[in-house]
Write a protein that holds these residues in place. Structure first.
Motif, PDB file in Angstrom:
ATOM      1  N   MET A  53       0.953  -1.230  -0.161  1.00 33.95           N
ATOM      2  CA  MET A  53       0.069  -0.111  -0.075  1.00 33.95           C
ATOM      3  C   MET A  53       0.906   1.384  -0.059  1.00 33.95           C
ATOM      4  N   ARG A  54       0.616   2.251  -0.898  1.00 36.62           N
ATOM      5  CA  ARG A  54       1.161   3.535  -0.967  1.00 36.62           C
ATOM      6  C   ARG A  54       0.469   4.679  -0.433  1.00 36.62           C
ATOM      7  N   VAL A  55       1.108   5.782   0.034  1.00 38.72           N
ATOM      8  CA  VAL A  55       0.531   6.980   0.592  1.00 38.72           C
ATOM      9  C   VAL A  55      -0.233   7.465  -0.327  1.00 38.72           C
ATOM     10  N   GLY A  56      -0.186   7.432  -1.585  1.00 38.85           N
ATOM     11  CA  GLY A  56      -1.271   7.904  -2.416  1.00 38.85           C
ATOM     12  C   GLY A  56      -2.265   7.284  -2.544  1.00 38.85           C
ATOM     13  N   GLN A  57      -2.608   5.994  -2.026  1.00 35.14           N
ATOM     14  CA  GLN A  57      -3.775   5.159  -1.972  1.00 35.14           C
ATOM     15  C   GLN A  57      -4.514   5.794  -0.876  1.00 35.14           C
ATOM     16  N   THR A  66       9.876  16.562  10.873  1.00 35.58           N
ATOM     17  CA  THR A  66       9.011  16.307   9.734  1.00 35.58           C
ATOM     18  C   THR A  66       9.498  14.966   8.994  1.00 35.58           C
ATOM     19  N   VAL A  67       8.372  14.441   8.730  1.00 34.83           N
ATOM     20  CA  VAL A  67       8.529  13.054   7.843  1.00 34.83           C
ATOM     21  C   VAL A  67       8.098  13.611   6.521  1.00 34.83           C
ATOM     22  N   TYR A  68       8.789  13.059   5.540  1.00 40.27           N
ATOM     23  CA  TYR A  68       8.593  13.389   3.996  1.00 40.27           C
ATOM     24  C   TYR A  68       8.306  12.105   3.187  1.00 40.27           C
ATOM     25  N   ALA A  69       7.524  12.354   2.486  1.00 37.47           N
ATOM     26  CA  ALA A  69       6.690  11.357   1.893  1.00 37.47           C
ATOM     27  C   ALA A  69       6.291  11.595   0.342  1.00 37.47           C
ATOM     28  N   ARG A  70       6.139  11.035  -0.582  1.00 34.22           N
ATOM     29  CA  ARG A  70       5.711  11.029  -1.997  1.00 34.22           C
ATOM     30  C   ARG A  70       4.346  10.170  -1.996  1.00 34.22           C
ATOM     31  N   ASP A  71       3.539  10.244  -3.035  1.00 25.39           N
ATOM     32  CA  ASP A  71       2.487   9.506  -3.386  1.00 25.39           C
ATOM     33  C   ASP A  71       2.700   7.957  -3.346  1.00 25.39           C
ATOM     34  N   ASP A  72       4.183   7.806  -4.013  1.00 22.71           N
ATOM     35  CA  ASP A  72       4.436   6.478  -4.053  1.00 22.71           C
ATOM     36  C   ASP A  72       5.353   5.743  -2.808  1.00 22.71           C
ATOM     37  N   THR A  73       5.202   6.607  -1.916  1.00 21.43           N
ATOM     38  CA  THR A  73       5.979   5.995  -0.672  1.00 21.43           C
ATOM     39  C   THR A  73       5.035   5.001   0.003  1.00 21.43           C
ATOM     40  N   PRO A  74       5.818   3.658   0.256  1.00 21.19           N
ATOM     41  CA  PRO A  74       4.823   2.825   0.958  1.00 21.19           C
ATOM     42  C   PRO A  74       4.443   3.384   2.398  1.00 21.19           C
ATOM     43  N   VAL A  75       3.261   2.790   2.833  1.00 18.42           N
ATOM     44  CA  VAL A  75       2.639   3.499   3.950  1.00 18.42           C
ATOM     45  C   VAL A  75       3.620   2.786   5.073  1.00 18.42           C
ATOM     46  N   HIS A  76       3.979   1.855   4.970  1.00 16.00           N
ATOM     47  CA  HIS A  76       4.902   0.948   5.985  1.00 16.00           C
ATOM     48  C   HIS A  76       6.177   1.857   6.449  1.00 16.00           C
ATOM     49  N   SER A  77       6.614   2.473   5.198  1.00 13.74           N
ATOM     50  CA  SER A  77       7.981   3.481   5.304  1.00 13.74           C
ATOM     51  C   SER A  77       7.606   4.470   6.057  1.00 13.74           C
ATOM     52  N   LEU A  78       6.553   5.363   5.881  1.00 15.00           N
ATOM     53  CA  LEU A  78       6.059   6.655   6.456  1.00 15.00           C
ATOM     54  C   LEU A  78       5.810   6.222   7.956  1.00 15.00           C
ATOM     55  N   LEU A  79       5.067   5.223   8.125  1.00 10.40           N
ATOM     56  CA  LEU A  79       4.896   4.899   9.737  1.00 10.40           C
ATOM     57  C   LEU A  79       6.362   4.471  10.299  1.00 10.40           C
ATOM     58  N   HIS A  80       7.168   3.769   9.756  1.00 10.21           N
ATOM     59  CA  HIS A  80       8.313   3.208  10.298  1.00 10.21           C
ATOM     60  C   HIS A  80       9.181   4.453  10.608  1.00 10.21           C
ATOM     61  N   GLU A  81       9.226   5.640   9.421  1.00  6.91           N
ATOM     62  CA  GLU A  81      10.205   6.605  10.071  1.00  6.91           C
ATOM     63  C   GLU A  81       9.593   7.773  10.937  1.00  6.91           C
ATOM     64  N   ALA A  82       8.199   7.619  11.074  1.00  3.74           N
ATOM     65  CA  ALA A  82       7.419   8.396  11.962  1.00  3.74           C
ATOM     66  C   ALA A  82       7.761   7.734  13.341  1.00  3.74           C
ATOM     67  N   GLY A  83       7.679   6.679  13.228  1.00  6.69           N
ATOM     68  CA  GLY A  83       7.947   5.711  14.468  1.00  6.69           C
ATOM     69  C   GLY A  83       9.224   5.962  15.309  1.00  6.69           C
ATOM     70  N   HIS A  84      10.153   6.175  14.335  1.00  8.00           N
ATOM     71  CA  HIS A  84      11.616   6.399  14.887  1.00  8.00           C
ATOM     72  C   HIS A  84      11.692   8.061  15.496  1.00  8.00           C
ATOM     73  N   LEU A  85      10.988   8.777  14.973  1.00 10.52           N
ATOM     74  CA  LEU A  85      10.632  10.021  15.612  1.00 10.52           C
ATOM     75  C   LEU A  85       9.859  10.025  16.981  1.00 10.52           C
ATOM     76  N   ILE A  86       8.830   9.161  16.957  1.00 11.94           N
ATOM     77  CA  ILE A  86       7.861   9.100  18.047  1.00 11.94           C
ATOM     78  C   ILE A  86       8.431   8.438  19.180  1.00 11.94           C
ATOM     79  N   VAL A  87       9.552   7.572  19.179  1.00 10.02           N
ATOM     80  CA  VAL A  87      10.197   6.978  20.224  1.00 10.02           C
ATOM     81  C   VAL A  87      11.123   7.779  20.754  1.00 10.02           C
TER      82      VAL A  87
END
Length: 169
Positions: A19-23, A65-86
């Motif tokens: 699944m991609r962020v654009g979806q 800030t988390v950066y993403a494009r429409d083609d960025t996988p959702v798991h990648s966005l959540l993983h990088e955000a998770g790094h900042l959250i912890v």
């Protein structure tokens, strides 16, 4: 314990189905990240993603800030955000591309991204774990689900101790 690996090979049929962020759009992920005092920045198609460790379509992080494009996988966005959250807020501001070299934080990040997926309409933990396996995340027990259900106690305790997930009864 999860093992960070290079992302999928471009020829992988399974990786092409993640699944991609654009979806799902940027609104729900942006609202989710805002609850943790993070911003989601949409990167135009074809442009390099700032702060991306792996490059290509992988999400990037710089400061809060988390950066993403429409083609960025959702798991990648959540993983990088998770790094900042912890991370404690004072450490977030120093982050550029690579958030940690701590196994404890990496494990907590993998666990948290799965939990956060339940808060995105149309995603959920089941889909996210399937996508993580397809992308090539590597876990000692052979799958994301097996790790999450049977081997992630320390990651769960890390997140509970910091109030990032509720304590289990």
């Amino acid at each position: 314990m999860p093992s960070p690996t290079a992302p999928h090979s471009e020829s992988s049929d399974l990786a092409a189905t993640v699944m991609r962020v654009g979806q799902i759009g940027f609104d729900a992920p942006a609202a989710l990240l805002a609850r943790f005092d993070l911003q989601l920045q949409r990167v135009p198609a074809g442009e390099a993603i700032p702060g991306s460790f792996w490059g290509d379509e992988e999400a990037g992080i710089i400061g809060n800030t988390v950066y993403a494009r429409d083609d960025t996988p959702v798991h990648s966005l959540l993983h990088e955000a998770g790094h900042l959250i912890v991370l404690p807020a004072e450490r977030r501001l120093r982050v550029h591309t690579d958030a940690t070299d701590s196994i404890e934080e990496e494990d907590a990040t993998c666990y948290l991204q799965i939990v956060l997926a339940d808060q995105l309409p149309g995603v959920g933990r089941e889909r996210l774990m399937t996508d993580m396996d397809a992308w090539g995340y590597s876990f000692r027990l052979g799958s994301t689900r097996a790790w999450f259900e049977r081997d992630a106690g320390e990651a769960r305790e890390f997140l509970q101790a910091r109030g990032l997930i509720p304590a289990t009864p």
